[in-house]
Write a protein that holds these residues in place. Sequence first.
Motif, PDB file in Angstrom:
ATOM      1  N   UNK A  51      50.923  33.278  46.798  1.00  0.00           N
ATOM      2  CA  UNK A  51      49.696  33.707  46.109  1.00  0.00           C
ATOM      3  C   UNK A  51      48.489  33.538  47.022  1.00  0.00           C
ATOM      4  N   UNK A  52      48.483  32.507  47.830  1.00  0.00           N
ATOM      5  CA  UNK A  52      47.506  32.460  48.933  1.00  0.00           C
ATOM      6  C   UNK A  52      48.301  32.482  50.232  1.00  0.00           C
ATOM      7  N   UNK A  53      47.694  33.025  51.251  1.00  0.00           N
ATOM      8  CA  UNK A  53      48.374  33.116  52.541  1.00  0.00           C
ATOM      9  C   UNK A  53      47.651  32.234  53.528  1.00  0.00           C
ATOM     10  N   UNK A  67      56.225  38.706  51.740  1.00  0.00           N
ATOM     11  CA  UNK A  67      55.490  39.970  51.593  1.00  0.00           C
ATOM     12  C   UNK A  67      55.408  40.289  50.102  1.00  0.00           C
ATOM     13  N   UNK A  68      54.215  40.697  49.666  1.00  0.00           N
ATOM     14  CA  UNK A  68      54.060  40.997  48.236  1.00  0.00           C
ATOM     15  C   UNK A  68      54.940  42.166  47.811  1.00  0.00           C
ATOM     16  N   UNK A  69      55.277  43.031  48.751  1.00  0.00           N
ATOM     17  CA  UNK A  69      56.082  44.212  48.415  1.00  0.00           C
ATOM     18  C   UNK A  69      57.583  43.927  48.473  1.00  0.00           C
ATOM     19  N   UNK A  71      60.142  42.621  46.815  1.00  0.00           N
ATOM     20  CA  UNK A  71      60.443  42.120  45.475  1.00  0.00           C
ATOM     21  C   UNK A  71      61.725  41.296  45.454  1.00  0.00           C
ATOM     22  N   UNK A  74      60.631  37.924  46.299  1.00  0.00           N
ATOM     23  CA  UNK A  74      59.806  37.361  45.220  1.00  0.00           C
ATOM     24  C   UNK A  74      60.657  36.952  44.020  1.00  0.00           C
ATOM     25  N   UNK A  75      61.778  37.652  43.831  1.00  0.00           N
ATOM     26  CA  UNK A  75      62.652  37.297  42.710  1.00  0.00           C
ATOM     27  C   UNK A  75      63.443  36.019  42.980  1.00  0.00           C
TER      28      UNK A  75
ATOM     29  N   UNK B 497      38.444  34.410  51.963  1.00  0.00           N
ATOM     30  CA  UNK B 497      39.115  34.895  53.165  1.00  0.00           C
ATOM     31  C   UNK B 497      38.160  35.734  53.992  1.00  0.00           C
ATOM     32  N   UNK B 552      49.632  43.024  51.456  1.00  0.00           N
ATOM     33  CA  UNK B 552      51.031  42.865  51.866  1.00  0.00           C
ATOM     34  C   UNK B 552      51.130  41.976  53.101  1.00  0.00           C
ATOM     35  N   UNK B 557      43.489  37.427  50.143  1.00  0.00           N
ATOM     36  CA  UNK B 557      44.100  36.537  49.166  1.00  0.00           C
ATOM     37  C   UNK B 557      43.816  37.023  47.760  1.00  0.00           C
TER      38      UNK B 557
END
Lengths: 245, 571
Positions: A51-53, A67-69, A71, A74-75, B497, B552, B557
Amino acid sequence: MHIEVICARKSYGRTPALDRVSASIGPGQVIALVGANGAGKSTLLRALAGIVRPDAGEILYDGQPFSTEDLALRRRLLFLTDFPPLFQGGTVAEHIGMVLRLYESDGPDAPEKVVHWLRELDLLEKAENPVETLSRGQAYKTALIPLLVIDPELWLLDEPLASGMDPSGLHVFRAQARAAAARGRTIVYSTQVLEAAERFADRIGILHRGELRFFEEVAQLRKRAEDEGDGVLSAVLRQLHDEDR
Amino acid sequence: MNTIDRRFLLGLRRLLRREPRFRRLDFKTRAGLWGESAKRMLVLVIGAGIIGAAPAIRDFPLPRLASTVVLWLALGIVAGALRQSLERDPHLFVLALLPVSDREVFARQFRKGIVGSWKTFVAVALGFGWATWKSTDSVPNALLSAAAFACVFPPLAVAIAVASLRWRAIALWLHSTFFVAIAAGLLGNVFPSVRHGIAALLQRHGDAIAATFPTGWLVLPWHAWTSDGPHLLYLAALPLPVVLATIPALVSWLRESYRVRDSVLLSAFGEVPEGAPPEFAEAVANASAAPRSRGETTIVDDLLARRFLADQLPAPTAWIERWVWRWWTPRQRLCAGFLSSDWPRWSRHFLVSLGLATTALGIGWAIRTTIRIEVWSEAWLPVWLAGGAVSALIGLPFQSGFGRGFKGIPQGNQVLSPFLWQPLAFGELTFVLLKPNLVRTLVMLPACVGFGMIVAWILEFPPWTGATIALQISLVPLAVFPWTLTAGFRSGLSTYRRSLAAWIAGGIYVLACVANLAGLVGVFFPLVGLAVLPAMALLNLGQLALLRRLLRTGKLDALRPPGGQRTVTTL
């Protein structure tokens, strides 16, 4: 899942939240993060959840960056915040159902599992109630049930021991987290209840002003603090506090 | 938070710390959404009042309606501010737990609501002062008018706002006049090209429409005075002293019925602050008591039948909603369920819009054929305005304007929440929201083009002119959609950020805002819009793609708490 945190740094403006944090977390471990308010526990959990990088450094999941994409990655993890967001407008059962579907954990045995956990957590009667009518502890349990059913490889929980759950809920959580660790799941949680952390963790990470000052097994910490009693964490935190002065 | 509020909270904090049982209170407060909408409304009032009604007051055919709408909007702001202060103010959570009487809380919150509306009062006074100056060319008249509205409007607004708080039916009536207000305002724009004969006719009927508004009768004597109209209209001011005289009784009535704990419970959603007095907890429990359970066996049967794993959004029956439903993939239907638990009434809104547009055209055509009208055939502007007005008449309530059409499907920041906490991809959410927009635009397009052509024909212009402007305006929401998504997402992002990429993205965003604004103006020029719209769409899609890439790759953030959730204030 093997998680490698490599020299992660994160700051909010001029305030450092994580300062060169490095840690290697193997599968099957229960990790408790402790530290004073603002030490960086929640930020580290958020960083682990993607959630934060980190501003610098990186976090690798089985050698793979977040990577947010992605999935599929993320699962493999689920993060419960101290006030888990529930989907307003839905019922307890609907919330659970939607999360299960998003995690693609709505297989044939999902309903039985849900019924089982609703019963165990004393929520079965509330299953058709709107989530807005739940108390804080019930809301946390509602968010916990998908975690128990999905059983992801990485459990991330922010202050589960101060979530408002009743003793039986806390007991279910501890027992299931232990069982999950035995199955090879990784559990990382933050807490301020030091006595509980000492008893319910394989390793303890002590954060102080964004730095991960200790990341050791309880026995090692005891040796370091030359304290055989249960109050080893209190002693270490007091020591850190005194250093500041 | 203004200084008074901050000072109050600090004082309250000190007070609470002295009281041991309140030392560890944990309050949840709701973000001031009403405050935001009030700001937008204020812009509407100033914009509509000064730009719309005042400068064109002499030639505009419906000055009374326009002024009425302006006053109505201002009234809405005052009523909203008062409702926010008395029922939804976060301070009420604290006040409900303190040993303060309901009367004291009412006095403080009532004062706060009224004082908070000063900008609206000033805007109304200035707007009508300006309008009077433009109408009479007299500075003393303008000052007199401004002073009169400064004196009369605030108590009038307070009286109606209080009445609407006391009797919900009045609030509903105010709400229901909203569409009428839009329709009336746009109706005025359909006929900007006609001259005084028809204007007189419209004004005669305009009085009747204006009188249906809660503020309409206040405008009538003002207009009679500024335009040397019939003295009979002065009689409309007669109810004013009566209304003003009822204010003390109304306020007293509201004060007697005011219960701060009930107000808090309305917004508490069943949450009991830790350490709250037992009676508070009991009241919350009673207020939020869930419906009686249907019994364990039935619940288990339902769960085992997998009903809870079905789509949250039920399959729709209305035709536009059905098209959207069919176009969504099963995964997108699931995502849509996360964004909304119920369907917006697109099909119904569309029919309402069609009805409004048809009525407007019917009136226009009747006037055009029964009375000799001199059309400004030498000017392009009237037909563009007319085409635009009809398109807007169809499009705005249906497409998104004024927030009606989009009700139920969140945009921007609200989609950030599921994106953050659940394994949902940015692209998935974007497509879930884009598809309804495409469908609605496709549905709207033929109607807008048709109406645009009819308007052009009525005004004796080539039909393609009306068709072009209608087409251009209909496509605007689609071109702007990626920007609205970007703006919404950006508003939910962490501001901490500061990477180079984030700075560049910020710069591009500012440029895109300026370009979109210029594009919106360009749409109202012949043929320019057809070139401008694709450029706007491309630019907006580009920055949406950039935002997706930055999220991505972790250059930005997404840190904010989930949309719609209450923020937590710890004292």
